[in-house]
Design a protein around this motif. Structure first.
Motif, PDB file in Angstrom:
ATOM      1  N   ASP A   3     -17.020   5.002  30.053  1.00 55.64           N
ATOM      2  CA  ASP A   3     -17.212   3.666  31.126  1.00 55.64           C
ATOM      3  C   ASP A   3     -17.361   5.153  31.684  1.00 55.64           C
ATOM      4  OD1 ASP A   3     -17.969   1.823  29.249  1.00 55.64           O
ATOM      5  OD2 ASP A   3     -16.335   0.858  31.374  1.00 55.64           O
ATOM      6  N   SER A   4     -17.457   6.845  31.412  1.00 58.66           N
ATOM      7  CA  SER A   4     -18.296   7.722  32.985  1.00 58.66           C
ATOM      8  C   SER A   4     -18.624   8.385  31.615  1.00 58.66           C
ATOM      9  CB  SER A   4     -16.855   8.176  32.840  1.00 58.66           C
ATOM     10  OG  SER A   4     -16.126   8.674  31.758  1.00 58.66           O
ATOM     11  N   GLY A   5     -19.847   9.787  32.730  1.00 53.33           N
ATOM     12  CA  GLY A   5     -20.007  10.683  32.010  1.00 53.33           C
ATOM     13  C   GLY A   5     -21.116  10.656  31.702  1.00 53.33           C
ATOM     14  N   GLU A   6     -21.277  11.181  30.323  1.00 57.81           N
ATOM     15  CA  GLU A   6     -22.947  11.288  29.487  1.00 57.81           C
ATOM     16  C   GLU A   6     -23.283   9.500  29.043  1.00 57.81           C
ATOM     17  OE1 GLU A   6     -22.531  14.432  26.700  1.00 57.81           O
ATOM     18  OE2 GLU A   6     -22.601  15.701  27.829  1.00 57.81           O
ATOM     19  N   GLU A   7     -22.222   9.175  28.767  1.00 54.64           N
ATOM     20  CA  GLU A   7     -22.432   7.546  28.530  1.00 54.64           C
ATOM     21  C   GLU A   7     -22.485   6.827  29.219  1.00 54.64           C
ATOM     22  OE1 GLU A   7     -19.383   5.803  25.739  1.00 54.64           O
ATOM     23  OE2 GLU A   7     -19.071   7.627  24.471  1.00 54.64           O
ATOM     24  N   THR A   8     -22.290   6.541  30.715  1.00 54.35           N
ATOM     25  CA  THR A   8     -22.700   5.963  31.177  1.00 54.35           C
ATOM     26  C   THR A   8     -24.291   6.109  31.712  1.00 54.35           C
ATOM     27  OG1 THR A   8     -20.237   5.938  32.819  1.00 54.35           O
ATOM     28  CG2 THR A   8     -22.394   5.569  34.032  1.00 54.35           C
ATOM     29  N   GLU A   9     -24.321   7.380  32.087  1.00 57.94           N
ATOM     30  CA  GLU A   9     -25.960   8.065  31.964  1.00 57.94           C
ATOM     31  C   GLU A   9     -26.894   6.683  30.386  1.00 57.94           C
ATOM     32  OE1 GLU A   9     -26.242  12.206  32.339  1.00 57.94           O
ATOM     33  OE2 GLU A   9     -25.281  12.040  33.857  1.00 57.94           O
ATOM     34  N   ALA A  10     -26.312   6.685  29.555  1.00 61.30           N
ATOM     35  CA  ALA A  10     -26.653   7.142  27.929  1.00 61.30           C
ATOM     36  C   ALA A  10     -27.337   5.197  28.754  1.00 61.30           C
ATOM     37  CB  ALA A  10     -26.170   7.483  27.228  1.00 61.30           C
ATOM     38  N   VAL A  11     -26.161   4.837  28.967  1.00 62.98           N
ATOM     39  CA  VAL A  11     -26.018   3.258  29.280  1.00 62.98           C
ATOM     40  C   VAL A  11     -27.367   2.834  30.547  1.00 62.98           C
ATOM     41  CG1 VAL A  11     -24.889   1.420  29.679  1.00 62.98           C
ATOM     42  CG2 VAL A  11     -24.013   2.600  28.829  1.00 62.98           C
ATOM     43  N   VAL A  12     -27.506   3.473  31.201  1.00 59.23           N
ATOM     44  CA  VAL A  12     -28.641   3.193  32.245  1.00 59.23           C
ATOM     45  C   VAL A  12     -29.508   3.523  31.714  1.00 59.23           C
ATOM     46  CG1 VAL A  12     -29.443   4.609  34.116  1.00 59.23           C
ATOM     47  CG2 VAL A  12     -27.159   4.005  34.597  1.00 59.23           C
ATOM     48  N   THR A  13     -29.951   4.582  30.876  1.00 60.96           N
ATOM     49  CA  THR A  13     -31.249   4.636  30.469  1.00 60.96           C
ATOM     50  C   THR A  13     -31.604   3.687  29.920  1.00 60.96           C
ATOM     51  OG1 THR A  13     -30.961   7.721  30.641  1.00 60.96           O
ATOM     52  CG2 THR A  13     -32.637   6.479  28.979  1.00 60.96           C
ATOM     53  N   GLU A  14     -30.920   3.664  28.720  1.00 62.56           N
ATOM     54  CA  GLU A  14     -31.291   1.853  27.845  1.00 62.56           C
ATOM     55  C   GLU A  14     -31.513   1.294  28.176  1.00 62.56           C
ATOM     56  OE1 GLU A  14     -29.024   0.555  23.703  1.00 62.56           O
ATOM     57  OE2 GLU A  14     -27.870   1.727  24.788  1.00 62.56           O
ATOM     58  N   LEU A  15     -30.515   0.523  29.492  1.00 59.15           N
ATOM     59  CA  LEU A  15     -30.820  -0.870  29.885  1.00 59.15           C
ATOM     60  C   LEU A  15     -31.996  -0.801  30.746  1.00 59.15           C
ATOM     61  CD1 LEU A  15     -29.625  -3.672  31.499  1.00 59.15           C
ATOM     62  CD2 LEU A  15     -28.513  -2.501  32.901  1.00 59.15           C
ATOM     63  N   GLN A  16     -32.365   0.173  31.418  1.00 56.12           N
ATOM     64  CA  GLN A  16     -33.547   0.347  32.207  1.00 56.12           C
ATOM     65  C   GLN A  16     -35.561   0.746  31.422  1.00 56.12           C
ATOM     66  OE1 GLN A  16     -34.327   3.850  34.313  1.00 56.12           O
ATOM     67  NE2 GLN A  16     -36.624   3.997  34.323  1.00 56.12           N
ATOM     68  N   SER A  17     -34.549   0.629  29.953  1.00 54.36           N
ATOM     69  CA  SER A  17     -36.129   0.903  28.863  1.00 54.36           C
ATOM     70  C   SER A  17     -36.178  -0.513  27.981  1.00 54.36           C
ATOM     71  CB  SER A  17     -35.803   1.721  27.588  1.00 54.36           C
ATOM     72  OG  SER A  17     -36.277   1.629  26.897  1.00 54.36           O
ATOM     73  N   TRP A  18     -35.182  -1.319  28.692  1.00 53.10           N
ATOM     74  CA  TRP A  18     -34.406  -2.652  28.101  1.00 53.10           C
ATOM     75  C   TRP A  18     -35.580  -3.372  29.187  1.00 53.10           C
ATOM     76  CZ3 TRP A  18     -32.871  -7.548  29.232  1.00 53.10           C
ATOM     77  CH2 TRP A  18     -32.968  -8.770  28.091  1.00 53.10           C
ATOM     78  N   VAL A  19     -35.425  -3.440  29.584  1.00 49.55           N
ATOM     79  CA  VAL A  19     -35.363  -4.620  31.291  1.00 49.55           C
ATOM     80  C   VAL A  19     -37.262  -4.181  31.548  1.00 49.55           C
ATOM     81  CG1 VAL A  19     -35.464  -4.654  33.842  1.00 49.55           C
ATOM     82  CG2 VAL A  19     -33.568  -4.382  32.348  1.00 49.55           C
ATOM     83  N   LEU A  20     -37.664  -2.804  31.793  1.00 51.39           N
ATOM     84  CA  LEU A  20     -38.852  -2.552  31.637  1.00 51.39           C
ATOM     85  C   LEU A  20     -39.964  -3.391  30.402  1.00 51.39           C
ATOM     86  CD1 LEU A  20     -38.628   0.919  33.447  1.00 51.39           C
ATOM     87  CD2 LEU A  20     -38.868  -1.648  34.283  1.00 51.39           C
ATOM     88  N   CYS A  21     -38.826  -3.207  29.100  1.00 53.54           N
ATOM     89  CA  CYS A  21     -39.927  -3.242  28.294  1.00 53.54           C
ATOM     90  C   CYS A  21     -39.948  -4.786  28.289  1.00 53.54           C
ATOM     91  CB  CYS A  21     -39.108  -3.223  27.258  1.00 53.54           C
ATOM     92  SG  CYS A  21     -40.368  -0.910  26.351  1.00 53.54           S
ATOM     93  N   ASN A  22     -38.159  -5.462  28.750  1.00 59.58           N
ATOM     94  CA  ASN A  22     -39.061  -7.475  28.053  1.00 59.58           C
ATOM     95  C   ASN A  22     -38.938  -8.134  29.505  1.00 59.58           C
ATOM     96  OD1 ASN A  22     -37.573  -8.142  25.530  1.00 59.58           O
ATOM     97  ND2 ASN A  22     -36.845  -6.049  26.779  1.00 59.58           N
ATOM     98  N   ARG A  23     -38.558  -7.818  30.920  1.00 61.45           N
ATOM     99  CA  ARG A  23     -38.259  -8.129  31.927  1.00 61.45           C
ATOM    100  C   ARG A  23     -38.665  -7.566  33.931  1.00 61.45           C
ATOM    101  NH1 ARG A  23     -36.297 -13.393  31.701  1.00 61.45           N
ATOM    102  NH2 ARG A  23     -37.554 -13.727  33.541  1.00 61.45           N
ATOM    103  N   PRO A  24     -39.666  -6.940  33.276  1.00 63.38           N
ATOM    104  CA  PRO A  24     -40.061  -5.998  34.946  1.00 63.38           C
ATOM    105  C   PRO A  24     -39.730  -6.926  35.704  1.00 63.38           C
ATOM    106  CG  PRO A  24     -42.304  -6.480  33.515  1.00 63.38           C
ATOM    107  CD  PRO A  24     -40.621  -6.914  32.414  1.00 63.38           C
ATOM    108  N   ASP A  25     -39.957  -8.186  35.939  1.00 65.73           N
ATOM    109  CA  ASP A  25     -40.305  -8.966  36.911  1.00 65.73           C
ATOM    110  C   ASP A  25     -38.712  -8.886  37.951  1.00 65.73           C
ATOM    111  OD1 ASP A  25     -39.560 -10.103  34.379  1.00 65.73           O
ATOM    112  OD2 ASP A  25     -39.712 -11.726  35.120  1.00 65.73           O
ATOM    113  N   LEU A  26     -37.577  -8.384  36.589  1.00 62.12           N
ATOM    114  CA  LEU A  26     -36.548  -8.794  37.317  1.00 62.12           C
ATOM    115  C   LEU A  26     -36.001  -7.649  38.309  1.00 62.12           C
ATOM    116  CD1 LEU A  26     -34.293  -9.954  34.552  1.00 62.12           C
ATOM    117  CD2 LEU A  26     -35.579 -10.767  36.252  1.00 62.12           C
TER     118      LEU A  26
END
Length: 383
Positions: free
Chosen positions: A69-92
């Motif tokens: 849950d730290s370092g590069e893997e945390t950054e990867a999760v942030v990037t992946e979640l941002q992409s998912w939300v912007l594609c599926n639920r940008p209104d949130l």
């Protein structure tokens, strides 16, 4: 060689004067200086030149080793979640997507963040409240207690409840909120005005306190609003857990009007206790004919199940209580018994305290039993 303490100066000294005095003291003991030099040389030789010794860290301030849950893997999760939300639920998204997503991941932890959003905002979610949400979710602020309110805090609480306590938790929250809205709007002049997130927060707390029984919670609150002017005037939304406890207390005192499930084993035990009560109390009052009343059955069930929220009263204790209460010289009977009904749970608890603190009646009962004055043909413990 020991270094003698510096003699206290009569007046405050400047830093350079203090340094001079220390140097003078050290120079007056050359053997001490040699020993100190040898120690420093040995220490420097033992430590690796390229890796200076790290200072010790107290256990209370030490941090856990870097994990997934730290370092590069945390950054990867942030990037992946941002992409998912912007594609599926940008209104949130509220504000800058990168900043918003980073705050979400930091508050929910990388392990939980994306799983929580996929669970809540897809068809797999058991509650339409989250599936149909169009209000932007404010990013939780950093700092202690900053994320305890709002949509994010409630979403996290419901996700944790659904994954570790009851998988139907969000759906049961829906049931409680809808039931209370119906009761309030039907019987009150003013409309239901509670914020949805606050209503769900209170519903979750009440469900945890009342064994996740959403239907009975709705029935109890509805009964309070219909039957008590106090609750009709004060309940304008889903009550807090503390308020619900008070409503439930009134509900119990009124005889628990909602039908309760009784197991076969409990029913058999209640039948035995009820027959024993009828036998002993009719003998005490010289009644020629006495039947088991519905209130007797209900009160015995309350005792065996601990309907007031405290520990249940064991059957053996109830038997002892009946024998004690039905003694001819027991003056407590007039205060604890109403009509021919077995006493309510509250009265039973008071009576048990009196039974244990008033030894005179217990001694009298023992003496009568020893002399054969108490009938042994039928006893509450033998019926």
């Amino acid at each position: 060689m020991t270094v003698h303490a510096l003699e206290p100066a009569d007046e405050p000294l400047e830093s350079d004067l203090i340094a001079d005095r220390i140097v003078d003291r050290l120079l007056s003991h050359p053997t001490f200086i040699d020993a100190l030099a040898d120690k420093l040389a040995a220490a420097l030789t033992a430590a690796p030149a390229s890796e200076p010794a790290a200072p010790a860290i107290e256990p209370s301030t030490a941090t856990a080793p870097a994990g997934p849950d730290s370092g590069e893997e945390t950054e990867a999760v942030v990037t992946e979640l941002q992409s998912w939300v912007l594609c599926n639920r940008p209104d949130l998204v509220s504000g800058d997507p990168a900043v918003w997503t980073s705050a979400i991941v930091a508050a929910a932890t990388p392990r939980r963040a994306q799983a929580m959003f996929v669970w809540a905002f897809t068809e797999s979610c058991p509650s339409p409240f989250w599936r149909d949400l169009t209000t932007p979710i404010a990013a939780p602020r950093a700092g202690r207690g900053a994320g305890r309110h709002g949509h994010f805090a409630q979403l996290l609480a419901e996700y944790r409840a659904a994954t570790s306590e009851d998988p139907d938790a969000p759906a049961k929250i829906d049931t409680v909120v809808a039931g209370v809205i119906s009761a309030v709007t039907t019987l009150r002049v003013q409309e239901f005005s509670q914020q949805p997130v606050n209503a769900r927060k209170n519903a979750l707390a009440v469900l945890r306190k009342h064994r996740w029984d959403a239907d009975e919670i709705v029935a109890i609150i509805g009964w309070g609003v219909r039957s008590k002017q106090h609750w009709r005037s004060n309940v304008s939304g889903v009550p807090t857990a503390a308020t619900f406890t008070r409503i439930r207390g009134d509900w119990i005192s009124a005889g628990s009007p909602v039908e309760r499930t009784i197991s076969d084993e409990q029913r058999a035990t209640i039948d035995v206790l009820a027959r024993g009560w009828v036998y002993h109390y009719s003998k005490r009052q010289n009644f020629s004919d006495m039947a088991v009343s519905p209130a007797t059955f209900s009160h015995l069930h309350d005792c065996l199940t601990g309907a007031d929220g405290a520990d249940p009263v064991p059957a053996e204790t109830i038997k002892s209580f009946v024998r004690w209460l039905c003694q001819p010289d027991n003056r407590h009977t007039a205060f604890l018994v109403s009509g021919v009904d077995f006493p309510s749970l509250a009265q039973v608890r008071r009576g048990i305290i009196s039974m244990s603190t008033h030894s005179d009646t217990s001694v009298a009962a023992t003496n009568r039993g020893a002399s054969g004055q108490v009938s042994t043909s039928i006893d509450v413990s033998e019926v």
